[in-house]
Design an enzyme around this catalytic site. Structure first.
Site, PDB file in Angstrom:
ATOM      1  N   HIS A 124       0.821  -1.216   0.000  1.00 19.09           N
ATOM      2  CA  HIS A 124       0.000   0.000   0.000  1.00 19.09           C
ATOM      3  C   HIS A 124       0.850   1.259   0.000  1.00 19.09           C
ATOM      4  CE1 HIS A 124      -3.754  -2.164   1.684  1.00 19.09           C
ATOM      5  NE2 HIS A 124      -3.622  -2.280   0.385  1.00 19.09           N
ATOM      6  N   CYS A 154       2.142  -2.627 -25.653  1.00 14.82           N
ATOM      7  CA  CYS A 154       1.961  -2.053 -24.313  1.00 14.82           C
ATOM      8  C   CYS A 154       2.890  -2.676 -23.283  1.00 14.82           C
ATOM      9  CB  CYS A 154       0.513  -2.155 -23.863  1.00 14.82           C
ATOM     10  SG  CYS A 154      -0.065  -3.848 -23.763  1.00 14.82           S
TER      11      CYS A 154
HETATM   12  C1  PEP Z   1       2.907  -7.622 -20.702  1.00 17.48           C
HETATM   13  O1  PEP Z   1       2.924  -8.807 -20.393  1.00 17.48           O
HETATM   14  O2  PEP Z   1       3.748  -7.087 -21.452  1.00 17.48           O
HETATM   15  C2  PEP Z   1       1.854  -6.749 -20.167  1.00 17.48           C
HETATM   16  C3  PEP Z   1       1.710  -5.512 -20.610  1.00 17.48           C
HETATM   17  O3  PEP Z   1       1.095  -7.247 -19.164  1.00 17.48           O
HETATM   18  P1  PEP Z   1       1.564  -7.312 -17.636  1.00 17.48           P
HETATM   19  O4  PEP Z   1       2.872  -6.572 -17.540  1.00 17.48           O
HETATM   20  O5  PEP Z   1       0.479  -6.685 -16.836  1.00 17.48           O
HETATM   21  O6  PEP Z   1       1.700  -8.771 -17.407  1.00 17.48           O
END
Ligand code: PEP
Ligand code: MG
Length: 772
Positions: A386, A699
């Site tokens: 937290h 991403c």
């Molecule tokens: C990834 O795996 O690149 C992703 C964006 O998901 P996470 O980092 O939440 O596993």
């Protein structure tokens, strides 16, 4: 010998057969020990008497006290029952023998047949071979083991939980003696840790990036417990009650004040915290300790020490973090008992400081929020703690798991917190201090430059427009949309807010949360990823068996499809919140088309339900898939016919592609994403998406590094989603890049079989003035 009293067996004593008179017996024992502690005898004499009294009262033939010396050695300091010549001669390393085991684990041990235990280490000088049973407890001060207290019996016997409790209580009194510095010169310990005032570098865990320098402020004003045994148990219980009431009142006020901070998870966090403050089990254990004769302060300390040693045994991260909250509460309660309102230490501290704490709860950090905390150093902590979440919201660099930070840092010491590398420097030399101050100044200048780019488009020199989106997980992250100029949210990790809650939210709660996200995004698009729980994100209220390989285990869409009610509730909430707006939703960890189709079918059912309920539908619904599992690479054309978009998550994709645990620091530099296999993979995915006319985004963390983003754009990516802090640097890079020229160069580099192509690309960026 006057305080030894009756010989073993002659007194009712504390034994399993005598639990009715237990409380009276404990109080009597504590009173006698207090008498010894208050006397004028030397520390050694007092310890000698204490072990005699314990042996008599606990009906044991032996009681011995081992005290920690420099170099992690436990020395027999006093004994009743073992041979006197062993005193100051018998020594055991931490971890050696049963005594060493108790010190190493900081846990009590009780054995009917001690010699049968594999860790038993025989010391002939003690003459202990005739004793069968052994019970020992660590002598604890905070989370430091100062020694070990042992009782032994000649005949095999089982020690009860109550007896272990009693010995732990007594060990607190011995801890006072051991911590007083009268038994072992404190210099001996300080020197063994390496010169107290020399510059020191400590390694820890990166909890929030950033660099800071400033004078240290120790968070917990070191509360000295002056009295362990209470004069009047009833009055003491009243003091405790008053302090608990005052603390709870202050926390209620904090909950009210946090409403003023606007929506966000910190409110949930504080609510959860309030719940802990009313935790009956915790308060009962403290009250029981007071009833057994301890002062309120000592009782809180006792329960807190026990919690800490339990914490060492727990590997489940969420539960460990909840125990930090309990620890935070214990600190607060101590302060109320001492008549100080929390935060007072900061009131007369420096105006800006580096806060140093063993562990810290979110409420405590919020107490400081009006003041300038430049950085935070914790001995405990984890990325989902937290306190780390709240610190991130305030952009405070944090390094956690820094061993002995509180011990080694004094108030006013100059401290550097390097949240980027997980390092802390204490009392740095003038050169280093100047260097860090210059870096901080340069960074804030660069930040100011990135701010000027906020409203300029991310377009390359040769006219390629790139959409830069934000990766978010908390509502607090969304405040970064206008700050960074991001066009929307490319990845909303919906499981993150759940990590701060104590129960799974119902549909209404989830709907409210997603509606708030839409409001905060202010008509910018948000791509919601359905829950990716499991792996390292385990929720305490969801039954989840331990797994050998959690990253490849029951997580993400696998849980969603096995527990369709949960996934449907989330989709229902998303659809309701998206009424009249565009809904983008993507599924994590899809490994085959059939999984996508099942998930999509659940969404379709929820769309139909929404219509049947007469609710306003979203303006549009687009459904995508995260490409994280390599098996999808051989199903791309068929998959792309079915999805609206594809999003690559390199964090997982790379771990599965290279069979390389993303969380293992030893493997962090093992494989490079800027290498032939990864680039070939990207080319294949880009070609497939272009052929199918389906949008592609990235991403994973890879997009957040300017040099890596440079390559992604040259390969053909047009949408990148990244952390807020990376948007400025990636935009600056984009604006200095000629994507077409780099694409040619990448073709020239071809499929070199090297471990990494990074050095060529770095040289290229340097030669072409690309801001990486
Ligand atoms: C990834 O795996 O690149 C992703 C964006 O998901 P996470 O980092 O939440 O596993
Ligand atoms: Mg992932």
């Amino acid at each position: 010998m006057s305080d030894v009293g009756n010989a073993p067996g002659a007194s009712p004593g504390i034994s399993p057969s005598n639990s009715a008179g237990q409380v009276t017996a404990i109080r009597r024992l504590l009173r006698r020990l207090r008498g010894i502690m208050a006397g004028s005898a030397s520390a050694q004499e007092r310890l000698d008497r204490i072990v005699r009294v314990i042996a008599a009262e606990m009906v044991a033939e032996v009681c011995s006290a081992y005290v920690m010396r420099a170099g992690e050695v436990l020395e027999l300091f006093a004994t009743e029952g073992l041979r006197p010549e062993a005193v100051h001669r018998t020594r055991l390393r931490v971890g050696e023998g049963l005594v060493g085991q108790i010190a190493a684990t900081a846990r009590p041990l009780a054995l009917a047949e001690a010699q049968a235990h594999p860790d038993f280490a025989y010391r002939p000088e003690t003459g202990e071979e005739v004793y069968h049973s052994l019970m020992g407890v660590p002598i604890l001060r905070g989370d430091r083991v100062l020694g070990v207290l042992i009782v032994q019996n000649r005949t095999p016997r089982h020690y009860t939980e109550d007896e272990i409790e009693v010995l732990q209580t007594i060990a607190m009194i011995v801890a006072e003696l051991a911590a007083s510095g009268e038994l072992v010169n404190p210099l001996e310990m300080a020197q063994s840790r390496g010169g107290a005032s020399l510059p020191v570098r400590l390694d820890g865990l990166r909890l929030n990036p950033g660099l800071a320098i400033g004078p240290a402020l120790l968070h917990e004003p070191k509360i000295v417990i002056r009295q362990v045994v209470a004069e009047d148990a009833i009055a003491e219980e009243e003091r405790l009650r008053d302090a608990v009431a005052a603390m709870q009142e202050a926390i209620d006020a904090l909950v009210d004040a946090s409403r003023g901070l606007g929506p966000g998870e910190h409110r949930d966090i504080i609510e959860t915290y309030r719940m802990f403050a009313a935790d009956r089990g915790w308060l009962r254990r403290i009250t029981e300790a007071v009833r057994s004769g301890l002062t309120a302060e000592a009782a809180v300390q006792k329960v807190r020490d026990e919690t800490r040693s339990r914490m060492l045994q727990i590997s489940e991260p969420y539960l460990r973090e909840r125990l930090f909250d309990l620890e935070d509460l214990a600190n607060r309660l101590q302060q109320y008992l001492a008549g100080q309102a929390p935060g007072i230490a900061a009131a007369d501290g420096p105006a800006e400081f580096i806060l140093v704490a063993h562990s810290m709860g979110p409420a405590e950090l919020l107490d400081y929020a009006s003041r300038r905390i430049r950085g935070l150093v914790l001995e405990e902590g984890s990325p989902t703690a937290h306190v780390a979440i709240v610190a991130r919201a305030f952009d405070i660099p944090v390094v956690g798991r820094v061993a002995e930070a509180v011990e080694r840092i004094d108030n006013g010491d100059t401290v550097i917190v390097d949240g980027d590398h997980g390092q802390v420097m204490i009392r740095p030399s003038g050169d280093i201090e100047q260097g860090v101050a210059a870096t901080i100044a340069a960074r804030s200048k660069r930040r100011a430059y990135y701010d000027t780019l906020r409203d300029t488009p991310a377009v390359t020199r040769d006219g390629v427009a790139v959409r830069l989106l934000l990766n978010a997980g908390l509502l607090l992250d969304l405040t970064q949309l206008p700050v960074t100029g991001a066009e929307g949210v490319g990845l909303f990790r919906t499981e993150i807010p759940l990590l701060t809650r104590h129960a799974f939210p119902d549909v209404a709660d989830q709907t409210e949360f997603y509606s708030r996200a839409y409001e905060q995004a202010d008509s910018r698009p948000i791509v919601f990823r359905t829950l990716d729980i499991g792996g390292d994100k385990v929720l305490p209220y969801l039954a989840h068996a331990a797994e050998e390989n959690p990253a490849m285990g029951w997580r993400a869409i696998r849980i969603g499809l096995d527990r369709p009610a949960m996934l449907r509730q989330q989709l229902r909430a998303l659809l309701r919140a998206a009424g009249g707006r565009d809904l983008y939703v993507k599924f994590p960890m899809i490994a085959e088309i059939a999984e996508f189709e099942q998930a999509r079918a659940l969404l379709d059912k929820e769309v139909a339900r929404l219509a049947a309920e007469g609710r306003e539908p979203p303006r549009s619904v687009r459904v995508g898939v995260m490409l994280e599992v390599p098996s999808l690479l051989w199903q791309l054309p068929a998959l792309l016919q079915r999805v609206d978009f594809l999003s690559i998550g390199t964090n997982d994709l790379a771990q599965f592609l290279f069979a390389c645990d993303r969380g293992n620091p030893r493997l962090a530099d093992r494989y490079d994403l800027l290498s032939a296999p990864m680039l070939a993979l990207f080319r294949q995915v880009i070609a497939a998406c272009n052929a199918a006319g389906k949008p592609l985004s990235m991403c994973g963390e890879m997009a957040a590094s300017p040099i890596e983003a440079m390559v992604l754009i040259a390969l053909g990516f047009r949408t990148l989603s990244l952390a807020a802090t990376a948007i400025g640097p990636v935009k600056a890079m984009t604006r200095s890049l000629d994507a077409g020229a780099l694409a040619h160069y990448l073709d020239e580099l071809g499929e070199r079989p090297d471990h990494s192509l990074r050095r060529w690309l770095e040289a290229y960026a340097l030669d072409h003035a690309i801001a990486v």
